[in-house]
Design a protein around this motif. Sequence first.
Motif, PDB file in Angstrom:
ATOM      1  N   CYS A  86       0.861  -1.187   0.000  1.00  0.00           N
ATOM      2  CA  CYS A  86       0.000   0.000   0.000  1.00  0.00           C
ATOM      3  C   CYS A  86       0.896   1.236   0.000  1.00  0.00           C
ATOM      4  O   CYS A  86       1.653   1.459   0.944  1.00  0.00           O
ATOM      5  N   ARG A  87       0.794   2.021  -1.070  1.00  0.00           N
ATOM      6  CA  ARG A  87       1.694   3.171  -1.189  1.00  0.00           C
ATOM      7  C   ARG A  87       1.506   4.158  -0.039  1.00  0.00           C
ATOM      8  O   ARG A  87       2.472   4.790   0.398  1.00  0.00           O
ATOM      9  N   ALA A  88       0.266   4.281   0.469  1.00  0.00           N
ATOM     10  CA  ALA A  88       0.030   5.235   1.557  1.00  0.00           C
ATOM     11  C   ALA A  88       0.707   4.747   2.844  1.00  0.00           C
ATOM     12  O   ALA A  88       1.348   5.530   3.554  1.00  0.00           O
ATOM     13  N   VAL A  99      -0.537  10.805  -9.836  1.00  0.00           N
ATOM     14  CA  VAL A  99      -1.568  10.116  -9.067  1.00  0.00           C
ATOM     15  C   VAL A  99      -1.378   8.620  -9.308  1.00  0.00           C
ATOM     16  O   VAL A  99      -1.191   8.187 -10.455  1.00  0.00           O
ATOM     17  N   LYS A 100      -1.387   7.865  -8.225  1.00  0.00           N
ATOM     18  CA  LYS A 100      -1.173   6.415  -8.345  1.00  0.00           C
ATOM     19  C   LYS A 100      -2.249   5.689  -7.545  1.00  0.00           C
ATOM     20  O   LYS A 100      -2.719   6.233  -6.536  1.00  0.00           O
ATOM     21  N   THR A 101      -2.582   4.487  -7.963  1.00  0.00           N
ATOM     22  CA  THR A 101      -3.464   3.686  -7.115  1.00  0.00           C
ATOM     23  C   THR A 101      -2.643   3.277  -5.886  1.00  0.00           C
ATOM     24  O   THR A 101      -1.439   3.058  -5.983  1.00  0.00           O
ATOM     25  N   PHE A 151      -1.175   1.895 -13.568  1.00  0.00           N
ATOM     26  CA  PHE A 151      -2.139   2.567 -12.708  1.00  0.00           C
ATOM     27  C   PHE A 151      -1.587   3.877 -12.148  1.00  0.00           C
ATOM     28  O   PHE A 151      -1.671   4.134 -10.958  1.00  0.00           O
ATOM     29  N   GLN A 152      -0.974   4.664 -13.012  1.00  0.00           N
ATOM     30  CA  GLN A 152      -0.590   6.003 -12.582  1.00  0.00           C
ATOM     31  C   GLN A 152      -0.804   7.035 -13.675  1.00  0.00           C
ATOM     32  O   GLN A 152      -0.779   6.711 -14.856  1.00  0.00           O
ATOM     33  N   TRP A 153      -1.065   8.267 -13.237  1.00  0.00           N
ATOM     34  CA  TRP A 153      -1.381   9.365 -14.149  1.00  0.00           C
ATOM     35  C   TRP A 153      -0.508  10.564 -13.768  1.00  0.00           C
ATOM     36  O   TRP A 153      -0.432  10.929 -12.598  1.00  0.00           O
ATOM     37  N   VAL A 202      -1.878  10.912  -4.125  1.00  0.00           N
ATOM     38  CA  VAL A 202      -1.449  12.021  -4.977  1.00  0.00           C
ATOM     39  C   VAL A 202      -0.047  12.392  -4.523  1.00  0.00           C
ATOM     40  O   VAL A 202       0.180  12.665  -3.350  1.00  0.00           O
ATOM     41  N   GLU A 203       0.892  12.383  -5.461  1.00  0.00           N
ATOM     42  CA  GLU A 203       2.287  12.677  -5.105  1.00  0.00           C
ATOM     43  C   GLU A 203       2.763  13.920  -5.819  1.00  0.00           C
ATOM     44  O   GLU A 203       2.467  14.122  -7.006  1.00  0.00           O
ATOM     45  N   GLU A 204       3.548  14.683  -5.127  1.00  0.00           N
ATOM     46  CA  GLU A 204       4.257  15.788  -5.757  1.00  0.00           C
ATOM     47  C   GLU A 204       5.126  15.205  -6.885  1.00  0.00           C
ATOM     48  O   GLU A 204       5.761  14.167  -6.687  1.00  0.00           O
ATOM     49  N   PHE A 205       5.136  15.831  -8.039  1.00  0.00           N
ATOM     50  CA  PHE A 205       6.010  15.390  -9.127  1.00  0.00           C
ATOM     51  C   PHE A 205       7.434  15.814  -8.776  1.00  0.00           C
ATOM     52  O   PHE A 205       7.688  16.971  -8.479  1.00  0.00           O
ATOM     53  N   VAL A 206       8.355  14.857  -8.778  1.00  0.00           N
ATOM     54  CA  VAL A 206       9.735  15.164  -8.378  1.00  0.00           C
ATOM     55  C   VAL A 206      10.580  15.450  -9.621  1.00  0.00           C
ATOM     56  O   VAL A 206      10.740  14.562 -10.467  1.00  0.00           O
ATOM     57  N   PRO A 207      11.117  16.657  -9.744  1.00  0.00           N
ATOM     58  CA  PRO A 207      11.987  16.929 -10.897  1.00  0.00           C
ATOM     59  C   PRO A 207      13.388  16.365 -10.624  1.00  0.00           C
ATOM     60  O   PRO A 207      14.351  17.106 -10.500  1.00  0.00           O
ATOM     61  N   ALA A 266      12.818   8.942  -1.044  1.00  0.00           N
ATOM     62  CA  ALA A 266      12.400   7.550  -1.257  1.00  0.00           C
ATOM     63  C   ALA A 266      11.162   7.515  -2.145  1.00  0.00           C
ATOM     64  O   ALA A 266      10.232   8.296  -1.942  1.00  0.00           O
ATOM     65  N   ASN A 267      11.159   6.635  -3.112  1.00  0.00           N
ATOM     66  CA  ASN A 267       9.968   6.447  -3.949  1.00  0.00           C
ATOM     67  C   ASN A 267       9.196   5.236  -3.460  1.00  0.00           C
ATOM     68  O   ASN A 267       8.080   5.346  -2.993  1.00  0.00           O
ATOM     69  N   GLU A 268       9.806   4.066  -3.547  1.00  0.00           N
ATOM     70  CA  GLU A 268       9.100   2.890  -3.026  1.00  0.00           C
ATOM     71  C   GLU A 268      10.042   1.764  -2.641  1.00  0.00           C
ATOM     72  O   GLU A 268      11.200   1.741  -3.040  1.00  0.00           O
ATOM     73  N   ILE A 269       9.467   0.824  -1.878  1.00  0.00           N
ATOM     74  CA  ILE A 269      10.203  -0.353  -1.413  1.00  0.00           C
ATOM     75  C   ILE A 269       9.760  -1.534  -2.251  1.00  0.00           C
ATOM     76  O   ILE A 269       8.567  -1.701  -2.511  1.00  0.00           O
ATOM     77  N   ARG A 296      18.154  12.153 -11.463  1.00  0.00           N
ATOM     78  CA  ARG A 296      18.330  10.731 -11.809  1.00  0.00           C
ATOM     79  C   ARG A 296      17.636   9.858 -10.774  1.00  0.00           C
ATOM     80  O   ARG A 296      17.302  10.308  -9.679  1.00  0.00           O
ATOM     81  N   GLU A 297      17.435   8.589 -11.166  1.00  0.00           N
ATOM     82  CA  GLU A 297      16.844   7.610 -10.241  1.00  0.00           C
ATOM     83  C   GLU A 297      17.930   6.623  -9.832  1.00  0.00           C
ATOM     84  O   GLU A 297      18.722   6.174 -10.666  1.00  0.00           O
ATOM     85  N   LEU A 298      17.925   6.324  -8.548  1.00  0.00           N
ATOM     86  CA  LEU A 298      18.906   5.394  -7.995  1.00  0.00           C
ATOM     87  C   LEU A 298      18.155   4.304  -7.245  1.00  0.00           C
ATOM     88  O   LEU A 298      16.984   4.473  -6.888  1.00  0.00           O
TER      89      LEU A 298
HETATM   90  P1  AMP Z   1       6.702   3.666  -9.417  1.00  0.00           P
HETATM   91  O1  AMP Z   1       5.705   2.668  -9.894  1.00  0.00           O
HETATM   92  O2  AMP Z   1       6.239   4.475  -8.255  1.00  0.00           O
HETATM   93  O3  AMP Z   1       8.075   3.089  -9.212  1.00  0.00           O
HETATM   94  O4  AMP Z   1       6.878   4.707 -10.640  1.00  0.00           O
HETATM   95  C1  AMP Z   1       7.437   4.323 -11.874  1.00  0.00           C
HETATM   96  C2  AMP Z   1       8.300   5.444 -12.432  1.00  0.00           C
HETATM   97  O5  AMP Z   1       7.497   6.620 -12.669  1.00  0.00           O
HETATM   98  C3  AMP Z   1       9.402   5.916 -11.495  1.00  0.00           C
HETATM   99  O6  AMP Z   1      10.513   5.072 -11.566  1.00  0.00           O
HETATM  100  C4  AMP Z   1       9.655   7.314 -12.038  1.00  0.00           C
HETATM  101  O7  AMP Z   1      10.421   7.262 -13.227  1.00  0.00           O
HETATM  102  C5  AMP Z   1       8.265   7.801 -12.369  1.00  0.00           C
HETATM  103  N1  AMP Z   1       7.673   8.471 -11.178  1.00  0.00           N
HETATM  104  C6  AMP Z   1       6.942   7.870 -10.208  1.00  0.00           C
HETATM  105  N2  AMP Z   1       6.589   8.741  -9.244  1.00  0.00           N
HETATM  106  C7  AMP Z   1       7.081   9.943  -9.606  1.00  0.00           C
HETATM  107  C8  AMP Z   1       7.062  11.255  -9.020  1.00  0.00           C
HETATM  108  N3  AMP Z   1       6.413  11.488  -7.878  1.00  0.00           N
HETATM  109  N4  AMP Z   1       7.704  12.252  -9.676  1.00  0.00           N
HETATM  110  C9  AMP Z   1       8.346  12.018 -10.850  1.00  0.00           C
HETATM  111  N5  AMP Z   1       8.394  10.804 -11.450  1.00  0.00           N
HETATM  112  C10 AMP Z   1       7.789   9.776 -10.846  1.00  0.00           C
END
Ligand code: AMP
Length: 374
Positions: A100-102, A144-146, A155-157, A179-184, A268-271, A187-189
Amino acid sequence: MSQPMIAILGAGQLGRMLGLAAARMGVACRFLDPAESPPAGVVGEVVGAEFDDRKAIDVLLRGAAPLTIEFENVPAAAVEYAARSVATYPSAAALRVTQCRASEKRVFAECGVPTNRTAAWDPGSQPADELRAAIDAIGLPVVVKTQYNGYDGKFQWVLRSESDLEKFLGDTHRLPLIVEEFVPFWRELSIIGARRPGGQTAFYPLVENTHAGGILRRTVAPAPKVTPELQARAEGYARALMERLGYVGVMALELFEAGTPGSGVLLANEIAPRVHNSGHWTIEGARTSQFENHVRAILDLPLGETAAVGSCVMVNLIGVEPDRAAVLAIPGASYHWYGKAVRAGRKVGHVTVWGDDAGVVAERAAAVERLAGS
Ligand code: AMP
């Protein structure tokens, strides 16, 4: 000595690579998966059934322990059922958090792991106008993600403009959303670590990931321009999360490096509570692969060294089957095929290019990408 056997929920390519690593150590794997001829079928017995079929779970566990997963959207209730008779890594509780992302965002906050601003919305308890309020609170652009069942960007917009927002709100939404802030990010690590039941941990070097359409396309390992401080910070975040979740096994933490290059800001984006696509390079490029370390961790065996040996680029094969001979003619290239039917957008294999010189590896990986049309 009798041969240990591990039970695994899911029999996809991650299961196949786990099975290969386990076999080398004399450890057998039995899988449970509803798919017909899944990729792991070549490395162990597959019980063909739905994940929540309790009789099938009983068969899966006959003489096998512990239970682990290779697909994070297995029902947590199936893991809970298995936990009545064997240890499960991860636990059902840890799995519920990561499903659950939340809840995942709440755990980031509890552990002091920085993340982007988010707002959750649940149609079960909130009217539709609160969805607009949640988006307004974050401010465009947003992603926006489920809350549940998301993977590979499904499932994201991404809403950038008022017209994107109007269109999005014009549709009926029946699933809980975040709903997530768009991160500029620049790079992704990701950081991958392993933890044993007693708490011993080991971490691989940070790697740099490129996604397109939400799917991982390539991983550069180790990531360039990583200071010891950045590596230590990422390890600290992953370790804190593992401890909070009582985690055992291999876990990946996906991160955005935000701000300007070199600023060192990690969000952190996700685990991923399992072995991870951004760790496939470890088969050729690390002293011990993530798959072997997962097996070692869940069997409570000493973890293997995680240092990188040389440089790697891993290129995912998505919906394409490039010519094997042409790929293998590239020095340092290893071809991994998952035995799946080729379909658009589907991960069907990967190629790892290994070498001593990162520049040469990058050129050879570009040649692989041309063959793979990526
Ligand atoms: P996720 O399913 O959350 O891993 O998202 C897949 C990909 O979408 C990520 O690896 C990013 O490239 C992009 N992404 C997801 N969330 C964001 C965010 N909040 N801001 C910018 N890019 C995102």
